[in-house]
Design a protein around this motif. Structure first.
Motif, PDB file in Angstrom:
ATOM      1  N   SER A  21      -8.255  -6.580  -8.856  1.00 32.46           N
ATOM      2  CA  SER A  21      -7.029  -5.609  -8.227  1.00 32.46           C
ATOM      3  C   SER A  21      -6.474  -6.703  -7.212  1.00 32.46           C
ATOM      4  O   SER A  21      -7.088  -7.438  -6.444  1.00 32.46           O
ATOM      5  N   LYS A  22      -5.225  -6.439  -7.162  1.00 26.26           N
ATOM      6  CA  LYS A  22      -4.364  -6.866  -5.841  1.00 26.26           C
ATOM      7  C   LYS A  22      -3.501  -6.067  -5.285  1.00 26.26           C
ATOM      8  O   LYS A  22      -3.060  -5.184  -5.822  1.00 26.26           O
ATOM      9  N   PHE A  23      -3.431  -6.265  -4.136  1.00 23.88           N
ATOM     10  CA  PHE A  23      -2.720  -5.402  -3.100  1.00 23.88           C
ATOM     11  C   PHE A  23      -1.713  -5.937  -2.540  1.00 23.88           C
ATOM     12  O   PHE A  23      -1.686  -7.224  -2.145  1.00 23.88           O
ATOM     13  N   GLY A  24      -0.409  -5.030  -1.937  1.00 21.82           N
ATOM     14  CA  GLY A  24       0.632  -5.609  -1.279  1.00 21.82           C
ATOM     15  C   GLY A  24       1.706  -4.701  -1.210  1.00 21.82           C
ATOM     16  O   GLY A  24       1.932  -3.709  -2.014  1.00 21.82           O
ATOM     17  N   GLN A  25       2.443  -4.961  -0.243  1.00 27.88           N
ATOM     18  CA  GLN A  25       3.830  -4.217  -0.015  1.00 27.88           C
ATOM     19  C   GLN A  25       4.889  -5.443  -0.106  1.00 27.88           C
ATOM     20  O   GLN A  25       5.385  -5.894   0.745  1.00 27.88           O
ATOM     21  N   PRO A  26       5.427  -5.496  -1.499  1.00 26.51           N
ATOM     22  CA  PRO A  26       6.360  -6.469  -1.570  1.00 26.51           C
ATOM     23  C   PRO A  26       7.927  -6.331  -1.450  1.00 26.51           C
ATOM     24  O   PRO A  26       8.579  -7.237  -1.630  1.00 26.51           O
ATOM     25  N   GLU A  27       8.043  -5.375  -0.604  1.00 22.12           N
ATOM     26  CA  GLU A  27       9.357  -4.556  -0.720  1.00 22.12           C
ATOM     27  C   GLU A  27      10.472  -5.506   0.154  1.00 22.12           C
ATOM     28  O   GLU A  27      11.592  -5.714  -0.233  1.00 22.12           O
ATOM     29  N   VAL A  28       9.964  -6.241   1.140  1.00 19.87           N
ATOM     30  CA  VAL A  28      10.909  -7.116   1.897  1.00 19.87           C
ATOM     31  C   VAL A  28      11.318  -8.405   0.819  1.00 19.87           C
ATOM     32  O   VAL A  28      12.465  -8.615   1.200  1.00 19.87           O
ATOM     33  N   GLY A  29      10.503  -8.505  -0.079  1.00 20.00           N
ATOM     34  CA  GLY A  29      11.037  -9.656  -0.881  1.00 20.00           C
ATOM     35  C   GLY A  29      12.078  -9.029  -1.963  1.00 20.00           C
ATOM     36  O   GLY A  29      12.821  -9.994  -2.651  1.00 20.00           O
ATOM     37  N   LEU A  30      12.454  -7.651  -2.062  1.00 14.67           N
ATOM     38  CA  LEU A  30      13.250  -7.169  -2.714  1.00 14.67           C
ATOM     39  C   LEU A  30      14.506  -6.779  -1.881  1.00 14.67           C
ATOM     40  O   LEU A  30      15.611  -6.016  -2.239  1.00 14.67           O
ATOM     41  N   MET A  69       0.621 -10.761  -1.404  1.00 17.54           N
ATOM     42  CA  MET A  69      -0.405 -10.055  -2.214  1.00 17.54           C
ATOM     43  C   MET A  69      -1.767 -10.538  -1.946  1.00 17.54           C
ATOM     44  O   MET A  69      -1.969 -11.770  -1.758  1.00 17.54           O
ATOM     45  N   ILE A  70      -2.588  -9.500  -1.530  1.00 17.26           N
ATOM     46  CA  ILE A  70      -3.814  -9.943  -1.220  1.00 17.26           C
ATOM     47  C   ILE A  70      -5.139  -9.335  -2.267  1.00 17.26           C
ATOM     48  O   ILE A  70      -4.856  -8.741  -3.043  1.00 17.26           O
ATOM     49  N   SER A  71      -6.144 -10.286  -2.392  1.00 15.04           N
ATOM     50  CA  SER A  71      -7.196  -9.814  -3.151  1.00 15.04           C
ATOM     51  C   SER A  71      -7.761  -8.714  -2.708  1.00 15.04           C
ATOM     52  O   SER A  71      -7.823  -8.252  -1.604  1.00 15.04           O
ATOM     53  N   ALA A  72      -8.715  -7.995  -3.817  1.00 12.16           N
ATOM     54  CA  ALA A  72      -9.377  -7.195  -3.436  1.00 12.16           C
ATOM     55  C   ALA A  72     -10.522  -7.562  -2.215  1.00 12.16           C
ATOM     56  O   ALA A  72     -10.876  -6.617  -1.606  1.00 12.16           O
ATOM     57  N   ALA A  73     -11.113  -8.412  -2.335  1.00 12.02           N
ATOM     58  CA  ALA A  73     -12.152  -8.880  -1.348  1.00 12.02           C
ATOM     59  C   ALA A  73     -11.188  -8.883   0.122  1.00 12.02           C
ATOM     60  O   ALA A  73     -12.037  -8.217   1.070  1.00 12.02           O
ATOM     61  N   ASP A  74      -9.978  -9.348   0.343  1.00  8.74           N
ATOM     62  CA  ASP A  74      -9.406  -9.096   1.451  1.00  8.74           C
ATOM     63  C   ASP A  74      -9.140  -7.817   1.769  1.00  8.74           C
ATOM     64  O   ASP A  74      -8.971  -7.517   2.845  1.00  8.74           O
ATOM     65  N   ALA A  75      -8.516  -7.085   0.706  1.00 14.98           N
ATOM     66  CA  ALA A  75      -8.462  -5.368   1.076  1.00 14.98           C
ATOM     67  C   ALA A  75      -9.794  -4.850   1.434  1.00 14.98           C
ATOM     68  O   ALA A  75      -9.593  -4.132   2.337  1.00 14.98           O
ATOM     69  N   HIS A  76     -10.730  -5.148   0.995  1.00 13.65           N
ATOM     70  CA  HIS A  76     -11.878  -4.594   1.509  1.00 13.65           C
ATOM     71  C   HIS A  76     -12.137  -5.044   2.873  1.00 13.65           C
ATOM     72  O   HIS A  76     -12.707  -4.202   3.789  1.00 13.65           O
ATOM     73  N   ARG A  77     -12.225  -6.218   3.040  1.00 14.60           N
ATOM     74  CA  ARG A  77     -12.315  -6.943   4.543  1.00 14.60           C
ATOM     75  C   ARG A  77     -11.560  -6.171   5.504  1.00 14.60           C
ATOM     76  O   ARG A  77     -12.040  -5.935   6.639  1.00 14.60           O
TER      77      ARG A  77
END
Ligand code: CAA
Length: 260
Positions: A128-137, A167-175
């Motif tokens: 899984s990958k997480f992020g809020q990419p909106e400012v890039g749009l 975009m962050i990894s699942a491990a970082d999202a968990h951390r």
């Protein structure tokens, strides 16, 4: 009820709700949002459903965001209405009395991360990958990501994700506390079902009141939230489930809750 972009299955007291636009990585367009709102109403009204698991169809994504193709040519007024639709549907999901577990099978970006945050519990896979990419749009998040993300992971971490669009990894999202668990890809559904089953064996009035206490209490000042907790704690003592739960403990047997 039949939908174009969702399907709802039931396994005992557990509902599996799938967002089904895999070719567009389950991106949220107005139709998906509208149908999601309808599905929440159906699930809320169905007394057989105790717990919901929300997932995305296909191998790649939970939800890769709001639908960029649908948004591209929106006017300011149209985008405002779209944002409000998303906010309202997510709020309806968040405030639905039954717990919702997000089974995050891949990308949870933008509106997808915002949808996951509107669920009660988030379980990711190693992919899984997480992020809020909106400012890039060239836009801000529009489905309450600027509000739920800092409440979940803290202001500093939320701002870093929002400003960088990383975009962050699942491990970082968990951390950082964005997800509760990270499991192997082939274990995701079983893990979520097992958690849902454990919740489903408990007193459902109490489970639903816990949800209300956390969600509503966090929006109140501490004295009001304590008073709210005292009231719902007392309310439990007017239920058969409290009598059954405590009697079963004393009689050293499993409780037989009836949700009344
Ligand atoms: N909206 C519309 N279509 C999308 C989409 C989105 N958010 N995300 C993916 N898709 C579509 C792609 O256009 C592509 O369609 P075609 O096959 O017709 O070309 C298909 O899904 C598969 O995607 P990719 O080919 O891009 O797959 P990939 O593996 O190369 O990349 C990805 C995957 C990194 C998730 C990439 O698709 C991506 O960056 N998607 C956009 C993510 C994003 O920016 N989300 C935020 C949207 S804005 C928002 O959500 C605002 C809000 O808060 C309300």
């Amino acid at each position: 009820m039949e939908w174009n972009t969702l399907f709802l299955e039931k396994e005992g007291n557990i509902a599996l709700l799938t967002i089904n636009r895999p070719k567009a990585l389950n991106a949220l367009n107005p139709e998906v949002l509208t149908e999601l709102g309808q599905a929440v109403d159906v699930i809320t009204a169905d007394d057989e459903i105790f717990v919901v698991i929300l997932k995305g169809a296909g191998e790649k994504a939970f939800v890769a965001g709001a639908d960029i193709t649908a948004m591209k040519d929106m006017t300011a007024l149209e985008s405002r209405a779209f944002g409000i639709l998303g906010q309202e549907v997510f709020k309806k999901l968040e405030y639905m009395p039954k717990p919702v577990i997000a089974a995050i099978n891949g990308f949870a970006l933008g509106g997808g991360c915002e949808l996951a945050m509107a669920c009660d519990i988030r379980v990711a896979t190693e992919k899984s990958k997480f992020g809020q990419p909106e400012v890039g749009l060239g836009v801000t998040p529009g489905f309450a990501g600027t509000q739920r993300l800092p409440r979940l992971v803290g202001k500093g971490r939320a701002k870093e994700l929002l400003y960088t669009a990383d975009m962050i990894s699942a491990a970082d999202a968990h951390r950082i506390g964005l997800v509760n668990h990270v499991v192997a890809e082939d274990q995701l559904l079983e893990f979520c079902k097992s958690m849902a089953k454990r919740i489903a064996t408990k007193g459902q009035i109490a489970v639903r009141l816990c949800k209300a206490a956390v969600d509503q209490g966090l929006e109140m000042d501490v004295d009001k939230s304590m008073a709210f907790e005292a009231d719902i704690f007392a309310l439990c003592f007017a239920t058969s489930d409290q009598k059954e739960g405590m009697t079963a403990f004393v009689e050293k047997r499993k409780p037989n809750f009836i949700g009344k």
